[in-house]
Design a protein around this motif. Structure first.
Motif, PDB file in Angstrom:
ATOM      1  N   LEU A   1       0.231   6.569   3.820  1.00  0.00           N
ATOM      2  CA  LEU A   1      -0.533   7.802   4.055  1.00  0.00           C
ATOM      3  C   LEU A   1      -0.020   8.437   5.343  1.00  0.00           C
ATOM      4  O   LEU A   1       0.228   7.747   6.325  1.00  0.00           O
TER       5      LEU A   1
ATOM      6  N   GLU B   1       0.809  -1.226   0.000  1.00  0.00           N
ATOM      7  CA  GLU B   1       0.000   0.000   0.000  1.00  0.00           C
ATOM      8  C   GLU B   1       0.830   1.258   0.000  1.00  0.00           C
ATOM      9  O   GLU B   1       1.891   1.316   0.628  1.00  0.00           O
TER      10      GLU B   1
ATOM     11  N   GLU C   1      -4.397   9.299  13.008  1.00  0.00           N
ATOM     12  CA  GLU C   1      -5.385   8.230  12.840  1.00  0.00           C
ATOM     13  C   GLU C   1      -6.486   8.334  13.880  1.00  0.00           C
ATOM     14  O   GLU C   1      -6.261   8.858  14.972  1.00  0.00           O
TER      15      GLU C   1
HETATM   16  P1  AMP Z   1      -3.777  -2.015  10.038  1.00  0.00           P
HETATM   17  O1  AMP Z   1      -3.627  -3.328  10.716  1.00  0.00           O
HETATM   18  O2  AMP Z   1      -4.110  -2.100   8.602  1.00  0.00           O
HETATM   19  O3  AMP Z   1      -4.655  -1.084  10.821  1.00  0.00           O
HETATM   20  O4  AMP Z   1      -2.365  -1.288  10.145  1.00  0.00           O
HETATM   21  C1  AMP Z   1      -1.746  -1.092  11.399  1.00  0.00           C
HETATM   22  C2  AMP Z   1      -1.128   0.286  11.445  1.00  0.00           C
HETATM   23  O5  AMP Z   1      -0.191   0.461  10.392  1.00  0.00           O
HETATM   24  C3  AMP Z   1      -2.131   1.410  11.245  1.00  0.00           C
HETATM   25  O6  AMP Z   1      -2.790   1.747  12.409  1.00  0.00           O
HETATM   26  C4  AMP Z   1      -1.232   2.514  10.737  1.00  0.00           C
HETATM   27  O7  AMP Z   1      -0.571   3.146  11.812  1.00  0.00           O
HETATM   28  C5  AMP Z   1      -0.226   1.803   9.914  1.00  0.00           C
HETATM   29  N1  AMP Z   1      -0.665   1.819   8.510  1.00  0.00           N
HETATM   30  C6  AMP Z   1      -1.363   0.881   7.872  1.00  0.00           C
HETATM   31  N2  AMP Z   1      -1.603   1.214   6.590  1.00  0.00           N
HETATM   32  C7  AMP Z   1      -1.038   2.418   6.402  1.00  0.00           C
HETATM   33  C8  AMP Z   1      -0.910   3.297   5.271  1.00  0.00           C
HETATM   34  N3  AMP Z   1      -1.434   3.003   4.089  1.00  0.00           N
HETATM   35  N4  AMP Z   1      -0.252   4.452   5.467  1.00  0.00           N
HETATM   36  C9  AMP Z   1       0.291   4.756   6.663  1.00  0.00           C
HETATM   37  N5  AMP Z   1       0.233   3.966   7.754  1.00  0.00           N
HETATM   38  C10 AMP Z   1      -0.418   2.804   7.629  1.00  0.00           C
END
Ligand code: AMP
Ligand code: GLY
Length: 415
Positions: free
Chosen positions: A190, A187, A194
């Protein structure tokens, strides 16, 4: 509504403790069971030792006890189709079907659904081949985000700040199969703050909950590995009413509608893990359940009756939940080593000295002693008129808890 309802809460972590605590204040509820529950929950509910993955055992229990409403905490039960099984047996249950829970269990499904319906999220591609994945990463910008496509208990995400970190993550997930055989989603990174936006959902109908923010990294200053969450607070000062409405209009409502239109209507908690990127909310991830530790700081702010709210959502009836304006903040006390290998069985002292609520995440009571038995062990709450007051209140109690085997972050609530 008939009083004296029997409720079964499935799960054994902090969010289930928070649910049980809220439900115990409802005049509609005469008896709460929790499967399997934990040491803290056992003070407010009857804990029954049925694992969350034993769907047949849970069904049998719910039938034999005449349970009026079952509420599902963990994704594991949802992914096993507990809601389908209970519904088929004619039992009332709050949660998404196995097909709808895919919005959490498959990142690829979630990303494709968002792409089909123009829901704002990071650009992405999916790979199962290591060489192709690495070539894609090499051709694109760094930082980059690498996610295992499947359930990995919040640990399958690597925000790679260097090419080497990205390569290591791909090796881990695709070559070493650290989480099992699977694919990765790569990905766009970003940048922005959050927040977590949970809505109870019944088809196209949304019942938005208060906004929360959690702190996912293990150590102070957002250092260390990603965890399930090391602390949380609600409300979140930077998420204005306008941003919340924008998120509803551009994300939560379109996704709920899309799932109805595609024949997989969602009922349960749709949890949007969102990021405010250049002023616009965008999706980081969806979960198909109450967030943990967000639920522990959101439910104490609920002025309305949780049973009435969930029952309304299951039935698709009108209900506008009301919230207390105070800020609630919670600090997770985790076992040393978490989210990696950690020790269990440490005796926890000082719980009788705290004045705030403490939700148990991973404890067991043996011979009158409270022992740590999980990765995340306790969540100590604090409350105040603003974030600073709530933070001070929580940490005043955190230091009263005395246990060799635990650690916590000291900066929960710092923006
Ligand atoms: P997730 O399990 O998908 O929530 O990812 C865990 C953490 O990774 C998120 O809370 C973000 O801090 C970070 N994260 C995930 N995807 C992104 C992204 N596309 N851009 C920036 N940080 C990300
Ligand atoms: N706190 C994030 C989650 O519940 O997955």
């Amino acid at each position: 509504m008939k009083m004296s309802k029997k409720v079964l809460v499935i799960g054994g972590g902090g969010r289930c403790h928070a649910m049980v605590d809220s439900l115990s204040r409802s005049p509609h509820v005469s008896k709460i069971f929790c499967a399997p529950g934990n040491g803290g929950i056992s003070a407010q509910a009857e804990c029954v030792p049925i694992p969350v993955s034993d769907i047949d055992g849970l069904l049998e229990f719910a039938k034999s006890e005449g349970i009026d409403l079952t509420i599902v905490g963990p994704e594991a039960s949802l992914a096993l189709g507990i809601v389908d099984t209970f519904r088929k047996a004619g039992l009332k249950i709050f949660g998404p079907t196995k097909a709808a829970a895919k919005i959490e269990s498959s990142k690829e499904y979630a990303k494709d659904l968002m792409a089909r319906h123009g829901v704002p999220t990071a650009a992405y591609r999916t790979f199962d081949n290591f060489d192709e994945a690495l070539a894609y990463v090499k051709a694109g910008p760094i930082p980059v985000v690498i996610k295992y496509d499947g359930l990995a208990a919040g640990k399958g995400v690597v925000v790679a700040l260097t090419l080497k970190e990205a390569e290591d993550a791909l090796k881990d997930m695709l070559l070493n199969e650290a989480f099992g055989k699977g694919r990765v989603v790569i990905e766009e990174f970003l940048d922005g703050p959050e927040f977590s936006f949970m809505c109870l959902v019944n088809g196209r109908k949304l019942y938005p909950l208060a906004i929360a923010r959690d702190h996912k990294r293990a150590y102070n200053h957002d250092m260390g590995p990603n965890t399930g969450g090391m602390g949380a607070f609600s409300p979140v000062p930077f998420v204005t009413e306008e941003i919340k409405n924008r998120a509803l209009e551009t994300i939560l409502q379109p996704v709920a509608d899309a799932m109805v239109d595609e024949g997989v209507p969602f009922t349960g908690v749709l949890y949007g893990g969102l990021i405010l990127h250049k002023g616009e909310p965008k999706v980081i991830e969806f979960n198909a359940r109450f967030g943990d530790p967000e639920t522990e700081v959101v439910l104490p702010r609920l002025k309305s009756d949780l049973y009435e709210l969930i029952d309304a959502a299951v039935e698709g009836k009108e209900f506008n939940p009301e919230w207390r304006p105070e800020t609630v903040l919670g600090v997770v006390m985790a076992a040393k080593g978490y989210p990696g290998k950690y020790e269990k069985g440490h005796v926890i002292h000082g719980l009788d000295k705290v004045s705030n609520k403490v939700y148990h995440m991973g404890t067991s009571i043996r011979d009158g002693k409270t022992l740590s038995v999980g990765g995340r062990v306790l969540m100590v709450l604090g409350e105040g008129n603003d974030l600073a007051e709530a933070q001070k209140s929580a940490y005043t109690d955190v230091i009263k808890i005395d246990c060799d085997g635990l650690f916590n972050r000291n900066d929960i609530g710092n923006l």
